[in-house]
Write a protein that holds these residues in place. Structure first.
Motif, PDB file in Angstrom:
ATOM      1  N   CYS A  19     -15.578  -9.854  27.441  1.00 27.49           N
ATOM      2  CA  CYS A  19     -16.713  -9.402  28.261  1.00 27.49           C
ATOM      3  C   CYS A  19     -16.919  -7.892  28.179  1.00 27.49           C
ATOM      4  O   CYS A  19     -18.023  -7.410  28.386  1.00 27.49           O
ATOM      5  CB  CYS A  19     -16.497  -9.789  29.717  1.00 27.49           C
ATOM      6  SG  CYS A  19     -16.509 -11.565  29.982  1.00 27.49           S
ATOM      7  N   CYS A  76     -27.397 -12.382  29.983  1.00 28.35           N
ATOM      8  CA  CYS A  76     -26.206 -13.128  29.598  1.00 28.35           C
ATOM      9  C   CYS A  76     -26.332 -14.562  30.104  1.00 28.35           C
ATOM     10  O   CYS A  76     -27.031 -14.814  31.085  1.00 28.35           O
ATOM     11  CB  CYS A  76     -24.952 -12.507  30.204  1.00 28.35           C
ATOM     12  SG  CYS A  76     -24.568 -10.879  29.540  1.00 28.35           S
ATOM     13  N   TYR A  78     -24.387 -17.543  31.877  1.00 23.33           N
ATOM     14  CA  TYR A  78     -23.219 -17.768  32.734  1.00 23.33           C
ATOM     15  C   TYR A  78     -23.077 -19.263  32.987  1.00 23.33           C
ATOM     16  O   TYR A  78     -24.046 -19.932  33.345  1.00 23.33           O
ATOM     17  CB  TYR A  78     -23.375 -17.028  34.066  1.00 23.33           C
ATOM     18  CG  TYR A  78     -23.377 -15.532  33.913  1.00 23.33           C
ATOM     19  CD1 TYR A  78     -22.186 -14.823  33.864  1.00 23.33           C
ATOM     20  CD2 TYR A  78     -24.570 -14.832  33.801  1.00 23.33           C
ATOM     21  CE1 TYR A  78     -22.191 -13.450  33.716  1.00 23.33           C
ATOM     22  CE2 TYR A  78     -24.573 -13.455  33.650  1.00 23.33           C
ATOM     23  CZ  TYR A  78     -23.377 -12.770  33.610  1.00 23.33           C
ATOM     24  OH  TYR A  78     -23.372 -11.405  33.456  1.00 23.33           O
ATOM     25  N   TYR A  85     -25.926 -23.825  32.124  1.00 21.71           N
ATOM     26  CA  TYR A  85     -25.831 -22.367  32.110  1.00 21.71           C
ATOM     27  C   TYR A  85     -27.033 -21.752  32.815  1.00 21.71           C
ATOM     28  O   TYR A  85     -28.120 -22.296  32.791  1.00 21.71           O
ATOM     29  CB  TYR A  85     -25.770 -21.841  30.667  1.00 21.71           C
ATOM     30  CG  TYR A  85     -24.483 -22.212  29.984  1.00 21.71           C
ATOM     31  CD1 TYR A  85     -23.386 -21.357  30.045  1.00 21.71           C
ATOM     32  CD2 TYR A  85     -24.342 -23.406  29.299  1.00 21.71           C
ATOM     33  CE1 TYR A  85     -22.200 -21.705  29.441  1.00 21.71           C
ATOM     34  CE2 TYR A  85     -23.158 -23.744  28.694  1.00 21.71           C
ATOM     35  CZ  TYR A  85     -22.086 -22.890  28.762  1.00 21.71           C
ATOM     36  OH  TYR A  85     -20.903 -23.225  28.182  1.00 21.71           O
ATOM     37  N   CYS A  90     -26.947  -9.118  32.697  1.00 17.46           N
ATOM     38  CA  CYS A  90     -25.489  -9.028  32.549  1.00 17.46           C
ATOM     39  C   CYS A  90     -24.872  -8.180  33.661  1.00 17.46           C
ATOM     40  O   CYS A  90     -25.453  -7.200  34.094  1.00 17.46           O
ATOM     41  CB  CYS A  90     -25.135  -8.415  31.198  1.00 17.46           C
ATOM     42  SG  CYS A  90     -25.715  -9.412  29.816  1.00 17.46           S
TER      43      CYS A  90
END
Length: 91
Positions: A19, A76, A78, A85, A90
């Motif tokens: 990350c 992003c 998640y 997702y 982000c």
């Protein structure tokens, strides 16, 4: 059980380290490594034979490489924990 816990902890550390990577290629590499490890551990837990372990590892690597930052939008993906997702900025 202890071995599984240690393996899961190692995979989690690897995933978290991905990350903080700075470039897109590094994020893909980290995601692929984490995905491959998760695929292999999952196959081991399910008692799969060698061929299925290879397939699970390759599939995990492919999925991990693609679940990364979208560089054009800065968003992003998640995991929600149920196989879906959510896309958002982000953290």
């Amino acid at each position: 059980m202890r071995k599984s816990t240690l393996t899961l902890a190692a995979i989690s550390a690897l995933a978290l380290s991905a990350c903080n990577m700075s470039t897109y290629e590094q994020q893909q590499l980290g995601g692929a490594a984490a995905g491959a490890a998760i695929g292999l551990v999952g196959a081991n837990i399910l008692g799969a034979n060698t061929n299925w372990k290879i397939i699970a590892t390759l599939a995990g690597a492919a999925a991990g490489a693609h679940v990364a930052t979208n560089q054009k939008t800065g968003e992003c993906a998640y995991a929600n924990g149920d196989g879906t997702y959510t896309t958002r900025p982000c953290d």
